[in-house]
Design an enzyme around this catalytic site. Sequence first.
Site, PDB file in Angstrom:
ATOM      1  N   ASP A   1       1.996 -11.627   6.886  1.00 26.09           N
ATOM      2  CA  ASP A   1       2.558 -10.816   5.805  1.00 26.09           C
ATOM      3  C   ASP A   1       3.901 -10.212   6.205  1.00 26.09           C
ATOM      4  OD1 ASP A   1       0.441  -9.407   7.430  1.00 26.09           O
ATOM      5  OD2 ASP A   1       1.459  -7.655   6.614  1.00 26.09           O
TER       6      ASP A   1
ATOM      7  N   ARG B   1      14.766   0.101   0.739  1.00 25.18           N
ATOM      8  CA  ARG B   1      14.984  -1.185   1.410  1.00 25.18           C
ATOM      9  C   ARG B   1      15.566  -2.208   0.441  1.00 25.18           C
ATOM     10  NH1 ARG B   1      10.338  -3.489   5.119  1.00 25.18           N
ATOM     11  NH2 ARG B   1       9.187  -3.823   3.188  1.00 25.18           N
TER      12      ARG B   1
ATOM     13  N   ASP C   1      10.119  -5.794   7.904  1.00 22.97           N
ATOM     14  CA  ASP C   1       9.071  -4.890   8.400  1.00 22.97           C
ATOM     15  C   ASP C   1       9.245  -4.541   9.873  1.00 22.97           C
ATOM     16  OD1 ASP C   1       7.792  -4.313   6.056  1.00 22.97           O
ATOM     17  OD2 ASP C   1       6.416  -5.990   6.182  1.00 22.97           O
TER      18      ASP C   1
ATOM     19  N   LYS D   1       9.935   2.433   0.292  1.00 24.31           N
ATOM     20  CA  LYS D   1       8.863   2.344   1.284  1.00 24.31           C
ATOM     21  C   LYS D   1       8.425   3.769   1.630  1.00 24.31           C
ATOM     22  CE  LYS D   1       7.972   0.154   5.790  1.00 24.31           C
ATOM     23  NZ  LYS D   1       8.610  -0.677   6.845  1.00 24.31           N
TER      24      LYS D   1
ATOM     25  N   GLY E   1       0.796  -1.222   0.000  1.00 25.45           N
ATOM     26  CA  GLY E   1       0.000   0.000   0.000  1.00 25.45           C
ATOM     27  C   GLY E   1       0.821   1.261   0.000  1.00 25.45           C
ATOM     28  N   ARG E   2       2.096   1.157   0.328  1.00 25.27           N
ATOM     29  CA  ARG E   2       2.970   2.327   0.297  1.00 25.27           C
ATOM     30  C   ARG E   2       4.403   1.965  -0.082  1.00 25.27           C
ATOM     31  NH1 ARG E   2       4.801   3.950   6.388  1.00 25.27           N
ATOM     32  NH2 ARG E   2       5.063   1.857   7.241  1.00 25.27           N
TER      33      ARG E   2
ATOM     34  N   ASP F   1      -2.532   6.906   2.572  1.00 26.19           N
ATOM     35  CA  ASP F   1      -1.870   7.953   1.782  1.00 26.19           C
ATOM     36  C   ASP F   1      -0.601   7.463   1.093  1.00 26.19           C
ATOM     37  OD1 ASP F   1      -0.011   7.787   3.831  1.00 26.19           O
ATOM     38  OD2 ASP F   1      -0.438   9.764   4.670  1.00 26.19           O
TER      39      ASP F   1
END
Length: 494
Positions: A259, A183, A269, A120, A99-100, A132
């Site tokens: 995930d 990353r 993450d 990221k 999503g980002r 966003d």
Amino acid sequence: MSTLIPPAANSDLGWQIEHTYAQLPATLFAASRPVPVRDPHVSILNHRLAERLGLNLAGATPETLATLFAGNQLPSNFQPIAQAYAGHQFGGFTMLGDGRAILLCEHRTPAGDLVDIQLKGAGRTKFSRGGDGRAALGPMLREYVISEAMVALGIPTTQSLAVVTTGEPVYRQLVRKGAILVRVAASHIRVGTFQYVAATRDQASLQLLADYAIQRHYPEIANTPDKYREFLRAVIDRQASLIAKWQAVGFIHGVMNTDNMAISGETIDYGPCAFMNSYDPGTVFSSIDHAGRYAYGNQPQIAIWNLARFAETLLPLFATDSDQAIAIATEILRESPAVFERHWLAAMRRKLGLQTQEADDLELLQSLLDWMQQTGADYTNTWRDLSMGVMPTGENYSEPAFAELYAQWQERLSRETEPRAAIYAAMQSVNPAYIPRNHRVEEALTAAEESDDLLPLQRLLEVLQHPFDEVAASAPYREPPPESECNYQTFCGT
């Protein structure tokens, strides 16, 4: 969707570009270009990692690097995509995706390794679900710091090549400075990636994904009989090894959703992560983990739970008969607790200076951990103190219970064949003097965010680069937080 981004005028930094993931079925990703930002500036650059990647960043201007790593200008042979995946988040299944985050390319290193280069916080994608698509400076610097610490501690991890500020605000609980993290990962294939494909019931795509993951991360089993069974066993083994390393240094991931479990066996993450101070298996730092699902002591069991979800996705590849496939998966999963215990015990024996194995080692180890919990002893400092070759001194160590424990341990060491000096040296090589103490990390992040002062961050990184080499000037970085800061909480930052 984002506007078109022109290619970078000077993109010859040594990229060796490949796009193998994009050759998989289109359901696994979506073309997605970074959304340009207003005023990018490089906040921090990982020169050591750039050198390992074979990238020549010295010849590029800061402006060129900023526009590249912000995604404003990309080399023409980059084919950016957002990856699709699903996940059990705190136990609930959700279809997700980047999503980002945007995968710019794969890069072949001088050593021949294929790695992902990902941004990221690069803006909204097809999978943003109303978000966003942006990231704040503090969490991105946190990921940079913790991932660098993990490398120095010898723990498999994704790494951070750069953090770039965007010159734009992001809105969370407060208005924060925007930033983008670059990353580097062995890949971004997750347990959730397999869950996504399994949810579509597309067996052909599932097999292609499995074959790709095997070839990329476990090529030694690519031509073996029953390779999908061996794939599950190999992933279990790598995860067991990884979690054992986390437990050994007191690292708490904080959000072990499926995930956030990489098939490669890397830590990925870094959201509400932190390192434990006083030993307590129930330690939780994440502000959203109210029930302690991802507490320090639960991490091995959660990893096994996640791996059971992974096994479920592979059932169609084990056998055409569902009952037979379930029986195969069940048999392999039954082995996993023993695999995890074997890796954990091996790691903890090394911390105790034990190279041989005796039946009572677990009891000795558990007695030491119980003592730490009962006395509130600092986890990292206790292990380091034991490594120094003399009986530790201090308030906790003066108790008769510790003296008895110490005597039992010394008696156990007497049955090792190595000289004591070699034993203690080996212990010092696995029991760090320095970890990213949470209060030190927050101190550095606050200075960077509020005052544009990166000096505390740089000093912290210098110490963390050599966690096993104790020097007098770095003594303050060994200190636990003041009592007033012991109720520390971390936040996801999304």
